[in-house]
Motif scaffolding. Sequence first.
Motif, PDB file in Angstrom:
ATOM      1  N   ASP A 107       0.860  -1.297   0.075  1.00 39.45           N
ATOM      2  CA  ASP A 107      -0.021  -0.033   0.105  1.00 39.45           C
ATOM      3  C   ASP A 107       1.028   1.094  -0.109  1.00 39.45           C
ATOM      4  O   ASP A 107       2.251   1.291  -0.123  1.00 39.45           O
ATOM      5  CB  ASP A 107      -0.961  -0.056   1.198  1.00 39.45           C
ATOM      6  N   LEU A 155       0.492 -11.170  16.001  1.00 40.12           N
ATOM      7  CA  LEU A 155      -0.125 -10.129  16.059  1.00 40.12           C
ATOM      8  C   LEU A 155      -0.766  -9.875  17.280  1.00 40.12           C
ATOM      9  O   LEU A 155      -1.155  -8.825  17.787  1.00 40.12           O
ATOM     10  CB  LEU A 155      -1.444 -10.516  15.087  1.00 40.12           C
ATOM     11  N   ALA A 181       2.475 -13.299   5.819  1.00 39.80           N
ATOM     12  CA  ALA A 181       0.950 -13.225   5.884  1.00 39.80           C
ATOM     13  C   ALA A 181       0.261 -13.682   4.604  1.00 39.80           C
ATOM     14  O   ALA A 181       0.782 -13.629   3.510  1.00 39.80           O
ATOM     15  CB  ALA A 181       0.721 -11.996   6.332  1.00 39.80           C
ATOM     16  N   ASN A 212      -2.703 -12.647   3.442  1.00 38.93           N
ATOM     17  CA  ASN A 212      -3.703 -11.593   3.232  1.00 38.93           C
ATOM     18  C   ASN A 212      -3.048 -10.502   3.347  1.00 38.93           C
ATOM     19  O   ASN A 212      -2.222 -10.112   4.322  1.00 38.93           O
ATOM     20  CB  ASN A 212      -4.984 -11.643   3.674  1.00 38.93           C
ATOM     21  N   ARG A 213      -3.490  -9.490   2.584  1.00 37.54           N
ATOM     22  CA  ARG A 213      -2.942  -7.906   2.742  1.00 37.54           C
ATOM     23  C   ARG A 213      -3.252  -7.483   3.955  1.00 37.54           C
ATOM     24  O   ARG A 213      -2.382  -6.572   4.521  1.00 37.54           O
ATOM     25  CB  ARG A 213      -3.674  -7.109   1.586  1.00 37.54           C
ATOM     26  N   GLN A 214      -4.405  -7.643   4.500  1.00 35.13           N
ATOM     27  CA  GLN A 214      -4.893  -7.018   5.889  1.00 35.13           C
ATOM     28  C   GLN A 214      -3.648  -7.550   7.014  1.00 35.13           C
ATOM     29  O   GLN A 214      -3.300  -6.665   7.699  1.00 35.13           O
ATOM     30  CB  GLN A 214      -6.244  -7.526   6.221  1.00 35.13           C
ATOM     31  N   ASP A 215      -3.423  -8.657   6.966  1.00 34.92           N
ATOM     32  CA  ASP A 215      -2.245  -9.095   7.944  1.00 34.92           C
ATOM     33  C   ASP A 215      -0.923  -8.602   7.643  1.00 34.92           C
ATOM     34  O   ASP A 215      -0.196  -8.029   8.698  1.00 34.92           O
ATOM     35  CB  ASP A 215      -2.347 -10.742   8.154  1.00 34.92           C
ATOM     36  N   ALA A 253      -0.369  -5.582   6.306  1.00 32.41           N
ATOM     37  CA  ALA A 253      -0.338  -4.457   6.585  1.00 32.41           C
ATOM     38  C   ALA A 253      -0.165  -4.214   8.299  1.00 32.41           C
ATOM     39  O   ALA A 253       0.354  -3.151   8.858  1.00 32.41           O
ATOM     40  CB  ALA A 253      -1.537  -3.625   6.148  1.00 32.41           C
ATOM     41  N   ALA A 254      -0.891  -5.236   8.979  1.00 33.82           N
ATOM     42  CA  ALA A 254      -1.188  -5.050  10.406  1.00 33.82           C
ATOM     43  C   ALA A 254       0.320  -5.020  10.957  1.00 33.82           C
ATOM     44  O   ALA A 254       0.751  -4.611  12.010  1.00 33.82           O
ATOM     45  CB  ALA A 254      -1.909  -6.168  11.028  1.00 33.82           C
ATOM     46  N   ASP A 312       2.702  -1.953   9.116  1.00 31.00           N
ATOM     47  CA  ASP A 312       2.325  -0.412   9.261  1.00 31.00           C
ATOM     48  C   ASP A 312       3.256  -0.004  10.275  1.00 31.00           C
ATOM     49  O   ASP A 312       3.568   1.128  10.483  1.00 31.00           O
ATOM     50  CB  ASP A 312       1.183  -0.489   9.366  1.00 31.00           C
TER      51      ASP A 312
END
Length: 813
Positions: A469, A724, A753, A755-758, A760-761, A764
């Motif tokens: 991202d 996480l 990860a 998926n993108r969500q994990d 980024a988590a 970030d």
Amino acid sequence: MKKTSILAALFGLSVAAAAQDFRAPAYPLITHDPYFSIWSTTDRLTASPTKHWTGTDQPLLGIVKVDGLFYRFLGAEDAGYRTVLPAADEKVYEMAYTESAPATGWNELTFNDGDWKRGKAPFSDNESSAGTVWKSKDLWARRTFTIAGGRSQPLFLKLQHDDNVEVYLNGTLIYQRKGWTGKYVYIPMDKGSVKTGSNVLAVHVANTAGGAWLDFGLVEKAVMPTAAAVTEADQKSVVVGATQTKYTFACGKVDLALTFTSPLLPNDLDQLSRPVSYVAANVKSNDGKSHTVSVYFGASTDIAVNTSAQPVKADKYSAEGLSILKAGSVAQPVLKKKGDDLRIDWGYMYVAAAGKNIVQSVSTAVTPSSLFGGTGSGAGMEGKHLWLNTVASLGSVGSSPKEQVFLVGYDDIYAIQYFHQDLRAWWRDKPGASIEKELSAASSTYAEVMKKCAAFNERVHSDAVRAGDAKYAQLCELAYRQSMAAHKLLKSPEGEILFLSKENFSNGSINTVDITYPSAPLFLAYNPDLLKGMMNGIFYFSESGKWTKPYSAHDLGTYPLANGQTYGEDMPVEESGNMIILMAAIGKVEGNADYAKKHWKTLSIWAGYLAKNGFDPANQLCTDDFAGHLARNANLSVKAIVALGGYAQLAAQLGEKDTAEKYHALAKDMAIKWMGMAADGDHFSLTFGGKGTWSQKYNMVWDKVLGLGLFPQEVYNKEIAYYLTKQNKYGLPLDSRKGYTKSDWIMWTATLAGNRQDFAAIADPVYTYASETPTRVPLSDWHETEDGRQVGFQARSVVGGYFIKVLEEKLKR
């Protein structure tokens, strides 16, 4: 037009890139190699002097004159220090010392030190640089001196120590610190603490580990000469791209866009090696009227010396259609120093500009009224802390912008010593090569190079956004020049590419394998030949018979001397695994094993070592050597397993079916066994048998990226879910032992990860760290996850590892 669109139009960046609100820990300005690397460490370009990546001032200065008014847009004016009591970098001096605990009162002026020894400073365990060799644990030293009256400026203690130090002035403790400096620090002293007449500085230094050093003196702040009033320009923006850093300013009735370009284009080795950066000032009116404008660019000769106390000589001349200023140390000790916290003090720096509107001079200080008036010294000036001054008259400037480009270059003459042979940089290793020709080529191809840089900036940005991202893209853009400029590009005597790294602020080793390993994703993504340039020297070291052990060396020496390993301890599993994994990655990216074929015998020896010793590692160091020795390291075991899987993949590419099947089966069996031995409920442990512990299994990323199929997705998922739950504000700790982390490894771990969500988590918080850390240095890869402070390391190439997600995305296509 919106502000973001204006920035995009001015700077050739996408709107997404221009709109990104990001505060870098430090901003790259001129970045070419470990010695030619200048940064701004403040949010405002005018808030402090520009610095070498080590933190030593290497000042650049920019002033624009608008209708007779002066506006400073680059750097901070600093007259530096004037010597009162010289340290050993300026003058040889002698002092009394003892290595046995002295009697009470040893730090008093009246103490009789007649039975102490006498020795020349500096005191050090390094016999090549010591005035007096000191190898014991403790040193007590006394230096008496006389101060004349009538001194008005405040004094500073100039001190370099390794390790713990206590400093007394006439019996009073004035400074103490645990640790070491590696350079001179300047400590303010209370007014009146130094008496008119006789005084004594008494110092106790304890060598607790590693090197030993003591040297000290006194200085006072030099006074800036009276000059015309200069107003600080109003900085409006700063944008960091892969090859450029761009600022905008309001300077009274004109606006100024300032662009620093170091065109480190990875697929053009001649351009990559050319040691010339562009500083472009683009000026236009902001009130609809025309104004008379001149632009001043100054560069301190401190750029060409290790310390500002070294004498320099500056010259002025014309060549290849350019006005040129040149400066270098008087001594020219070519390749005579090695180590970490050092700056080059041989070769010559250059400032050049094209056009009939150019006036150049050399001076001891910057006085705008005289410099803009064209006064200053010409050729042959010698001194310390001189200024190379260039003034460009732009004439009448209205709403149509006018631009002046300044070229800043460095010719190191000889760059690296490679197995006792002095080598020139890639660009210089050609018949008829000269820095004047490189400056001329840089000038004549300026427009073309800017287009290439803009296109490459956009490519890096879009690649990173596609993989992650906008925040991930900004991290990659910040990392790019830092990683590239931590290397030197050369050609070996055998005609092979050498792209040799310096281990910046982590001991100064050259071509360290466990520095190459984390940095590799950047080079795999954009030019694998550069990664080969990091590996060629290690292969040569083994295959020449100079390194005879059945595993890979750790390094080739201490920068800039690549004469063989100098690190005190081997890392057998670590480095052998690194080399095989990287070879497998090259094979994957290139779609063939041609490079592996050249070194197959060596790779096979290392693979055999890992097959015997890699699965359950003995007590040894790994790349995270700062964390100490660790036996049965589960992540190091993963490295060995993945390396063997990578070796099998290479064997398959070479058509060695039996070898491929044998090693793939071995790696697969090891992975199954690993899952049982490292299992600890909802995660996998730090060590085999280490219940209740955990660590980032970042080495596992290569199983995923290379498609080796050794560990099932469930293993990645279990680890990610556990990580996480362990995150802090500024990132995921390296393991359960400490709260600090390595940001390159975080990015590798995040890439596990699904998926993108994990992703980024986990990724970030690294962006948050980079944009909020209170430690203002070129990006440190080792920081605390709770307060974001640097623990150690800075400006290292390993941040090239941030590109691991980009690499994964490219290999999917």
